[in-house]
Scaffold this active site. Structure first.
Site, PDB file in Angstrom:
ATOM      1  N   THR A   1      45.104  51.915  40.861  1.00  0.00           N
ATOM      2  CA  THR A   1      44.057  51.101  40.227  1.00  0.00           C
ATOM      3  C   THR A   1      42.729  51.145  40.983  1.00  0.00           C
ATOM      4  O   THR A   1      42.641  51.650  42.090  1.00  0.00           O
ATOM      5  CB  THR A   1      44.535  49.638  40.090  1.00  0.00           C
ATOM      6  OG1 THR A   1      45.082  49.214  41.346  1.00  0.00           O
ATOM      7  CG2 THR A   1      45.609  49.517  39.039  1.00  0.00           C
ATOM      8  N   ASP A   2      41.694  50.551  40.358  1.00  0.00           N
ATOM      9  CA  ASP A   2      40.330  50.541  40.919  1.00  0.00           C
ATOM     10  C   ASP A   2      40.030  49.244  41.648  1.00  0.00           C
ATOM     11  O   ASP A   2      38.872  48.851  41.762  1.00  0.00           O
ATOM     12  CB  ASP A   2      39.293  50.712  39.792  1.00  0.00           C
ATOM     13  CG  ASP A   2      39.541  51.965  38.975  1.00  0.00           C
ATOM     14  OD1 ASP A   2      39.804  53.003  39.585  1.00  0.00           O
ATOM     15  OD2 ASP A   2      39.491  51.891  37.744  1.00  0.00           O
TER      16      ASP A   2
ATOM     17  N   SER B   1      37.057  44.931  44.281  1.00  0.00           N
ATOM     18  CA  SER B   1      36.793  45.741  43.095  1.00  0.00           C
ATOM     19  C   SER B   1      36.076  47.004  43.550  1.00  0.00           C
ATOM     20  O   SER B   1      35.006  46.921  44.151  1.00  0.00           O
ATOM     21  CB  SER B   1      35.936  44.983  42.084  1.00  0.00           C
ATOM     22  OG  SER B   1      35.536  45.842  41.035  1.00  0.00           O
ATOM     23  N   ARG B   2      36.677  48.154  43.279  1.00  0.00           N
ATOM     24  CA  ARG B   2      36.069  49.408  43.741  1.00  0.00           C
ATOM     25  C   ARG B   2      34.933  49.867  42.832  1.00  0.00           C
ATOM     26  O   ARG B   2      34.287  50.869  43.108  1.00  0.00           O
ATOM     27  CB  ARG B   2      37.149  50.490  43.860  1.00  0.00           C
ATOM     28  CG  ARG B   2      38.205  50.123  44.892  1.00  0.00           C
ATOM     29  CD  ARG B   2      39.197  51.235  45.156  1.00  0.00           C
ATOM     30  NE  ARG B   2      40.225  50.748  46.071  1.00  0.00           N
ATOM     31  CZ  ARG B   2      41.434  50.349  45.707  1.00  0.00           C
ATOM     32  NH1 ARG B   2      41.775  50.384  44.445  1.00  0.00           N
ATOM     33  NH2 ARG B   2      42.306  49.929  46.596  1.00  0.00           N
ATOM     34  N   VAL B   3      34.713  49.142  41.747  1.00  0.00           N
ATOM     35  CA  VAL B   3      33.561  49.428  40.882  1.00  0.00           C
ATOM     36  C   VAL B   3      32.346  48.632  41.356  1.00  0.00           C
ATOM     37  O   VAL B   3      31.218  49.090  41.319  1.00  0.00           O
ATOM     38  CB  VAL B   3      33.900  49.112  39.414  1.00  0.00           C
ATOM     39  CG1 VAL B   3      32.672  49.211  38.532  1.00  0.00           C
ATOM     40  CG2 VAL B   3      34.975  50.063  38.916  1.00  0.00           C
TER      41      VAL B   3
END
Length: 500
Positions: free
Chosen positions: A338-339, A364-366
């Site tokens: 997951t991101d 959150s990698r976004v």
């Protein structure tokens, strides 16, 4: 009458004369072995993997193991009335579900068949449940937010359209509530939602569906149910079915959100059918391809490029941990796919911090790409303030006297923690979120005692949305500039002066 009879007679005679018999070769197998929800079938030499079959009692099955001398079939219903020697016919199509706008507002099982008593589904199109994920060139970066309505998540671990954000934590500490809150908050936001219930009690699913109807969320939601009383085979295919339903929206230029609740039970179901099929077990008795089980599902979430229609499919998988152990096999697998993850902690939950999100581990990698300009500007200070608060709170346990600046930081952290508490199923609009975080991080709450923060919040939001409705409307678009900062600061100070 005689003339009519003669006409009918001549018509029938022409049909009989024009009849041409057709020979059709149909491959038919027979059950060689049956038990525990699986069947071994012989005689189906040309069957394909994941092809649907029909047993003589009307129950469907899916080809799961293609072996040298037999086919392993997982049975999608009652297998008690299936006997050795019974006939098995392939249906000639890969396992698929109906898709389209006809699925909106319906409750269906893992094969897309309605279970809500509202009649058949008006669908003209079917998607295979197993589909190839969009390629790299068909995608673009995540750039639009999915507003969950949960202050702590939208501020610190934002979710973007096309992202895969994991919700992880022990049982009964609010994982499902986050998914349901997010669905409820999409009212009027042009985002179609699919909720996949895997291994849940039917009574619990009925309660969640009633909750969605009560909040008007079933107008844009599809619920896929594979309950605890359904066969393991249904629980195994249900997330792929939900994903296929969501992919139709994505491929037609729309936005969709899928909540998989939860993938731990999905892995258990897959382990069950795999062991029954005598596939070799690996770590924790899971088969060796359990990583691929979830990666091929979650990779199908994407933000498509403009050339592909700009549609998106967002995934919110849920994973249940045992005593907070995120290093177990399935949790580590899904974390790596997951991101980002929203980590819920039992200690915080029982201490009254709800949602019980651990802001230190959650990520959150976004990041800011999935936030509006207003939220990204005010929320940066929130994570920093909470991080300083956590380190100071741990340090303050060992000291009796603290200097003024340290005490001020501790007091601000306590107020921010109180501000982030939020009841279930009461999402907060974007403008209200920005105003609250701005007040908390800009020292505009320092004069409010910690035990009255929630009281202040309720009173302030009432005033903000009535007296400053124009400012709230600007903030709801994500706008942020010096003029808005000045007006928002003035609005909070004016309210504080009149509030007691």
């Amino acid at each position: 009458m005689a003339d009519i009879s003669r006409d009918i007679y001549e018509s029938l005679l022409k049909q009989i004369e024009g009849y041409e018999p057709k020979l059709e070769s149909v491959e038919v197998g027979y059950v060689d072995e049956i038990g525990d929800g699986i069947a071994r079938v012989k005689g189906l030499d040309n069957i394909r993997f994941s092809e649907l079959v029909r047993f003589s009692n009307g129950v469907a099955g899916i080809a799961f193991n293609l072996e040298k001398d037999n086919v392993g079939i997982i049975i999608m219903g009652d297998y008690d009335t299936i006997n050795e020697g019974d006939e098995v016919r392939p249906l000639g199509r890969i396992a698929s579900v109906p898709v389209g706008m006809g699925m909106v507002g319906r409750v269906v099982n893992a094969l897309g068949e309605p279970v809500d008593g509202k009649g058949p589904i008006a669908a003209t199109e079917y998607f295979n449940i197993e589909r190839i994920a969009p390629g790299v060139m068909a995608r673009r970066n995540v750039f639009r937010p999915v507003q969950t309505g949960i202050l702590a998540i939208d501020a610190m671990t934002p979710v973007g359209r096309g992202q895969r954000q994991l919700i992880i934590g022990d049982r009964q500490i609010g994982k499902t509530a986050i998914g349901i809150d997010t669905i409820i908050n999409q009212k009027g936001k042009d985002l179609f939602c699919i909720y996949v219930a895997i291994g849940k009690r039917r009574g619990e699913v009925a309660r969640l569906v009633a909750l969605l109807e009560e909040n008007g969320a079933m107008d844009y939601t599809t619920v896929v149910v594979a309950s605890a009383s359904d066969p393991a085979a249904m629980q195994y295919i249900s997330p792929y079915s939900g994903c296929a339903i969501g992919e139709w929206f994505m491929e037609n230029g729309k936005d969709a959100l899928v909540v998989y609740d939860d993938l731990s039970k999905h892995a258990w179901a897959y382990r069950q059918v795999s062991l029954l099929m005598r596939r070799p077990p690996g770590r924790e008795a899971y088969p060796g391809d359990v990583f691929y089980l979830h990666s091929r599902l979650l990779e199908r979430a994407a933000q498509l490029s403009e050339a592909e229609g700009n549609g998106s499919l967002t995934a919110l998988p849920i994973i249940e941990t045992l005593l907070g152990d995120v290093s177990a096999y399935v949790p580590t697998n899904v974390i790596s796919i997951t991101d980002g993850q929203i980590y819920l902690e039992a200690e915080l939950f029982y201490a009254g911090q709800r949602p019980a999100m651990n802001a230190g581990i959650s990520v959150s990698r976004v990041g800011g790409d999935a936030q509006t300009r207003a939220m990204s500007k005010v929320a940066g200070g929130l994570r920093l303030d909470l991080a300083q608060f956590r380190s100071l709170a741990a340090f303050a346990q060992f000291g009796s006297s603290l200097d003024k600046s340290t005490q001020a930081q501790l007091d601000r952290g306590l107020r921010l923690t109180e501000l982030l508490k939020q009841p279930q199923y009461q999402p907060i609009p974007l403008a209200d979120q920005v105003a609250l975080i701005f007040a908390g991080t800009r020292s505009l709450l320092d004069q409010v005692s910690v035990d009255r923060v929630k009281e202040w919040q309720a009173a302030f939001l009432r005033a903000f949305n009535t007296q400053y409705s124009e400012l709230a409307a600007k903030l709801s678009t994500g706008a942020w500039d010096d003029d808005i900062i000045a007006k928002l600061t003035d609005a909070i100070k004016t309210f504080n002066a009149s509030w007691t």
